[in-house]
Design a protein around this motif. Structure first.
Motif, PDB file in Angstrom:
ATOM      1  N   THR A  45      -4.831  -1.034   0.122  1.00  0.00           N
ATOM      2  CA  THR A  45      -4.860  -0.525   1.492  1.00  0.00           C
ATOM      3  C   THR A  45      -6.079   0.352   1.773  1.00  0.00           C
ATOM      4  O   THR A  45      -6.370   0.643   2.939  1.00  0.00           O
ATOM      5  CB  THR A  45      -3.574   0.270   1.806  1.00  0.00           C
ATOM      6  OG1 THR A  45      -3.414   1.315   0.834  1.00  0.00           O
ATOM      7  CG2 THR A  45      -2.364  -0.633   1.783  1.00  0.00           C
ATOM      8  N   PHE A  58       5.140  -4.066   1.292  1.00  0.00           N
ATOM      9  CA  PHE A  58       4.740  -4.480  -0.054  1.00  0.00           C
ATOM     10  C   PHE A  58       5.945  -4.537  -0.988  1.00  0.00           C
ATOM     11  O   PHE A  58       6.858  -3.725  -0.900  1.00  0.00           O
ATOM     12  CB  PHE A  58       3.692  -3.528  -0.622  1.00  0.00           C
ATOM     13  CG  PHE A  58       2.342  -3.646   0.033  1.00  0.00           C
ATOM     14  CD1 PHE A  58       1.430  -4.600  -0.392  1.00  0.00           C
ATOM     15  CD2 PHE A  58       1.991  -2.802   1.075  1.00  0.00           C
ATOM     16  CE1 PHE A  58       0.180  -4.709   0.206  1.00  0.00           C
ATOM     17  CE2 PHE A  58       0.750  -2.896   1.681  1.00  0.00           C
ATOM     18  CZ  PHE A  58      -0.161  -3.862   1.248  1.00  0.00           C
ATOM     19  N   VAL A  74      -1.047  -0.834  -4.505  1.00  0.00           N
ATOM     20  CA  VAL A  74      -0.938  -0.745  -3.044  1.00  0.00           C
ATOM     21  C   VAL A  74      -1.992   0.207  -2.481  1.00  0.00           C
ATOM     22  O   VAL A  74      -2.655  -0.096  -1.477  1.00  0.00           O
ATOM     23  CB  VAL A  74       0.477  -0.302  -2.631  1.00  0.00           C
ATOM     24  CG1 VAL A  74       0.520   0.005  -1.121  1.00  0.00           C
ATOM     25  CG2 VAL A  74       1.496  -1.379  -2.979  1.00  0.00           C
ATOM     26  N   ALA A 117       0.491   0.149   4.542  1.00  0.00           N
ATOM     27  CA  ALA A 117       1.833   0.000   3.989  1.00  0.00           C
ATOM     28  C   ALA A 117       2.864   0.557   4.962  1.00  0.00           C
ATOM     29  O   ALA A 117       2.713   1.672   5.467  1.00  0.00           O
ATOM     30  CB  ALA A 117       1.929   0.704   2.641  1.00  0.00           C
ATOM     31  N   GLU A 150       2.553  -0.165  -9.479  1.00  0.00           N
ATOM     32  CA  GLU A 150       2.679  -0.803  -8.171  1.00  0.00           C
ATOM     33  C   GLU A 150       2.080   0.089  -7.075  1.00  0.00           C
ATOM     34  O   GLU A 150       1.376  -0.395  -6.179  1.00  0.00           O
ATOM     35  CB  GLU A 150       4.145  -1.109  -7.872  1.00  0.00           C
ATOM     36  CG  GLU A 150       4.740  -2.167  -8.778  1.00  0.00           C
ATOM     37  CD  GLU A 150       6.191  -2.461  -8.446  1.00  0.00           C
ATOM     38  OE1 GLU A 150       6.547  -2.425  -7.250  1.00  0.00           O
ATOM     39  OE2 GLU A 150       6.969  -2.714  -9.385  1.00  0.00           O
ATOM     40  N   LEU A 163       3.918  -8.369  -6.596  1.00  0.00           N
ATOM     41  CA  LEU A 163       3.306  -7.041  -6.667  1.00  0.00           C
ATOM     42  C   LEU A 163       3.381  -6.467  -8.079  1.00  0.00           C
ATOM     43  O   LEU A 163       2.375  -6.015  -8.629  1.00  0.00           O
ATOM     44  CB  LEU A 163       3.982  -6.086  -5.681  1.00  0.00           C
ATOM     45  CG  LEU A 163       3.426  -4.653  -5.666  1.00  0.00           C
ATOM     46  CD1 LEU A 163       1.997  -4.633  -5.146  1.00  0.00           C
ATOM     47  CD2 LEU A 163       4.314  -3.733  -4.811  1.00  0.00           C
TER      48      LEU A 163
END
Length: 243
Positions: A131, A104, A127, A221, A123, A112
């Motif tokens: 996820t 990412f 993520v 990630a 950020e 992002l």
């Protein structure tokens, strides 16, 4: 197994040589599960004269050879398939599960930071949110690009104001509350959060991809340092995904 609510399924003549099956009412999960089941049913038990089947998010376009059959012939066969789906709770196909390693941000995910800002997140929070979601594949764009729903964003993600002309293969992208992976280089107006080093398709294999509408995707990630280890490995199903 579908929710108990029964969707409305209608057929509409679509020009001289096609029928559009539309699924409406009920909730989103039911509509899309029934749409996937309809597409599978028509491909599996193809009515006479049908030459192409195109599945959408909540509709299925059935094209036929009007030199062989007419709308009424195709409609009768489709009524039979629709009835069978409604009486068996729709989508009986067991979903396969896929875990997609993704780098990412940075050069692999130029959107992002701006997408996180638009959603009022950091950020890392974006993520984590991305996820943690299990996403269901709705359609395969161009036959190989998995487009899915299930992202739990706090708002709708806008598309790019100006589409990019050449997005790298493996780009993990979002728009609205949907996600897609670009299996090959090409243009796109979706926002790029990251990129997977895995290969999504193999033209020497039949079928060329392992996944299909109805399958479940999760994203994991990984660091930039893991890219070379994973690069080129095929995206294959895994066991049942857990949170």
């Amino acid at each position: 197994m579908l929710p108990s609510a029964t969707p409305a399924i209608t057929q509409i003549a679509y020009g001289d040589a096609a029928v559009m099956i539309e699924v409406s009412g009920s909730d989103l999960e039911t509509r899309r599960a029934v749409t996937r089941a309809l597409r599978t049913a028509v491909l599996t038990d193809t009515p006479r004269g049908v030459v192409d089947v195109v599945g959408g998010l909540e509709s299925v376009l059935v094209r036929f050879d009007c030199a062989q059959v007419v709308h009424d012939d195709v409609s009768r066969d489709l009524d039979r398939l629709i009835g069978a789906i409604v009486h068996t709770d729709g989508d009986d196909t067991a979903a396969r599960h896929f875990l997609v390693p993704t780098v990412f941000g940075g050069e692999h995910g130029p959107d992002l930071a701006p997408v996180a800002g638009e959603l009022g997140l950091t950020e890392d929070e974006l993520v984590d949110l991305f996820t943690s979601a299990s996403m269901t594949v709705d359609v395969l764009g161009s036959g190989i690009a998995p487009m899915m729903h299930g992202a739990t964003f706090p708002g709708s993600v806008a598309r790019c104001r100006t589409p990019r002309a050449n997005v790298a293969a493996g780009a993990v992208m979002v728009a609205g509350h949907n996600a897609i992976i670009g299996p090959a280089p090409g243009p796109s107006g979706w926002r790029i959060l990251g990129r997977t080093p895995l290969a999504l398709f193999d033209i020497h294999r039949d079928p060329v991809v392992h996944y299909a509408p109805g399958d479940i995707f999760r994203f994991r990630a990984v660091s930039e340092s893991e890219w070379s280890t994973l690069a080129g490995h095929p995206l294959e199903p895994v066991g049942a995904l857990t949170s």
